[in-house]
Design a protein around this motif. Structure first.
Motif, PDB file in Angstrom:
ATOM      1  N   GLY A   1      -6.261  -2.070  -1.707  1.00 51.77           N
ATOM      2  CA  GLY A   1      -6.125  -1.811  -3.484  1.00 51.77           C
ATOM      3  C   GLY A   1      -5.486  -1.602  -3.904  1.00 51.77           C
ATOM      4  N   ALA A   2      -4.203  -2.346  -3.373  1.00 52.51           N
ATOM      5  CA  ALA A   2      -2.804  -2.777  -3.907  1.00 52.51           C
ATOM      6  C   ALA A   2      -2.168  -4.311  -3.797  1.00 52.51           C
TER       7      ALA A   2
ATOM      8  N   TRP B   1       2.228   2.047  -3.183  1.00 52.98           N
ATOM      9  CA  TRP B   1       1.637   1.766  -4.345  1.00 52.98           C
ATOM     10  C   TRP B   1       1.181   3.546  -4.405  1.00 52.98           C
ATOM     11  N   ASN B   2       1.096   4.453  -2.725  1.00 51.97           N
ATOM     12  CA  ASN B   2       0.193   5.111  -2.468  1.00 51.97           C
ATOM     13  C   ASN B   2       1.267   6.621  -3.293  1.00 51.97           C
ATOM     14  N   PHE B   3       2.405   5.930  -4.067  1.00 46.52           N
ATOM     15  CA  PHE B   3       3.123   7.101  -4.092  1.00 46.52           C
ATOM     16  C   PHE B   3       3.820   6.406  -5.637  1.00 46.52           C
ATOM     17  N   GLY B   4       2.841   5.812  -6.653  1.00 45.87           N
ATOM     18  CA  GLY B   4       2.873   5.580  -7.417  1.00 45.87           C
ATOM     19  C   GLY B   4       4.049   4.338  -8.093  1.00 45.87           C
TER      20      GLY B   4
ATOM     21  N   ALA C   1      -3.012  -5.687   1.607  1.00 44.74           N
ATOM     22  CA  ALA C   1      -2.517  -4.586   0.511  1.00 44.74           C
ATOM     23  C   ALA C   1      -3.965  -4.264   0.490  1.00 44.74           C
TER      24      ALA C   1
ATOM     25  N   ARG D   1       0.711  -1.175   0.022  1.00 45.16           N
ATOM     26  CA  ARG D   1      -0.041   0.254  -0.140  1.00 45.16           C
ATOM     27  C   ARG D   1       0.666   1.031   0.531  1.00 45.16           C
ATOM     28  N   ALA D   2       1.819   1.021   1.142  1.00 38.96           N
ATOM     29  CA  ALA D   2       2.732   2.180   1.232  1.00 38.96           C
ATOM     30  C   ALA D   2       3.619   2.968  -0.278  1.00 38.96           C
TER      31      ALA D   2
END
Lengths: 247, 247
Positions: free
Chosen positions: A56-57, A29-32, A54, A26-27
């Protein structure tokens, strides 16, 4: 040189709790960021607890590269950085997350492959892992309470990645005309020296042999070697052997 | 002006899960921040789940200031920033965490009191909360996955605070010779205008009254008012009333 990669890989080395693996995804994907590598996860793979956390990631976990040992994870990389809570005795450059991700963005812009290593939750990376890194990343935490967890460390590096790439965006760095050595090439060089020096009785006394080898490996990985440098260094060693064998 | 404060307060507005409050305390203390304010926590106070999660940072919860409503939390502040996931319609400066904490460090160095607001887990801050802020803080997350949780948002702001203060350290900003208005003074000004304008029939039609009031409050809080400005603005309004009363 392997295909151009648009972002660094984040390598989770021997992660333990599935929840932490999911939170790390998650962390990222928060930043792409979506290139995850997982080395020898304690509870096997896939990991249902990781998937649940996870949410959404989850795609990052589905697409994560799973390997048994760290050398496989970084074999094709040109630059490897290791996150550490304490700064160790090994002589390596120590970078802030900001500086590390700035350099990562520059290297990637000129076609290099970069990995960032994150250690297991409690113990962190071992010296053997660290020895494979070209530089360390140290988060400037409160010395009285330096207790960042895995996902928090991933989050801060991801955040700095995004900051660095927003700044660097179109500011492409010129190819310097040299081909940097891959980690696999540096490993082979390191092994070549270790073998030959072992034969030569360099690692003495026995109780110091391991730390001498680690220091040596550490030296190679710290240097910004090109492929041509590596070939030359192999040549140096071969020449010494030949010279020795001529008697 | 109230006593000098060496760091910003982090204000958790109507937090829900105790675990998240504890994790926020840890994230603060990771970067040396220990001034927590808790506004109307859903599950009461103290909160055993928060204490359990905070572990080494439990002192922050013991010493946290507990208030019923946001205005009490920020009454003595000179500058208030609100973290938001989406950038709202309200006209306010929107700062990155880096810029926000750089400004915070500068303000604190010249003796101001600064608070950073963090909303409840799901919904975030309401427009009425936001209207009390002088500026917004927006973390540059992946627009496809902007799911930072409370403790992560606290962590990133704490991290930037530490970066800003490490840089600014001895670089003290001169007192500008003016006394900035406290939040309480701006609130009083806002209320004074709201009352008098209400009497004057300004907030019309009824269905638009609330948003007109919010916009007005928002305007005051966005301005960098000094105490002298506030006194003058009160004077302006009083003079209008006197003028009206003279008929």
């Amino acid at each position: 040189m392997p295909g151009v990669q648009a972002q660094p890989s984040f390598v989770l080395v021997r992660p333990q709790m599935g929840e932490n693996i999911g939170a790390a995804a998650r962390a990222m994907w928060n930043f792409g960021l979506d290139r995850m590598v997982v080395v020898a996860p304690r509870d096997g793979w896939p990991n249902p607890a990781a998937d649940a956390m996870a949410s959404g990631a989850g795609r990052l976990l589905d697409e994560a590269r799973l390997v048994d040992e760290l050398p496989q994870a970084v074999a094709e990389d040109h630059f490897v950085m290791a996150t550490t809570a304490r700064v160790r005795d090994l002589t390596k450059p120590v970078l802030s997350p900001e500086e590390a991700m700035r350099q990562t963005a520059e290297r990637i812009a000129r076609g290099e492959r970069v990995s960032v290593l994150f250690g297991p939750e409690r113990a962190g990376l071992e010296n053997d892992d660290i020895a494979r890194a070209n530089a360390l990343i140290n988060v400037p935490v409160n010395p009285e309470f330096p207790s960042l967890n895995l996902a928090q460390c991933v989050l801060l590096c991801g955040y700095e990645w995004r900051r660095a790439t927003q700044e660097i965006m179109s500011q492409r760095v010129d190819m310097a005309g040299t081909v940097p050595a891959s980690q696999e090439e540096v490993d082979a060089l390191s092994a070549h020296y270790e073998d030959r020096l072992g034969q030569a009785g360099f690692f003495f006394p026995d109780e110091k042999a391991q730390s001498m080898k680690t220091n040596l490996r550490n030296m190679w990985s710290r240097m910004p070697l090109t492929r041509a440098d590596v070939q030359m260094l192999h040549g140096v060693l071969r020449q010494m052997v030949r010279w020795k064998e001529r008697g």
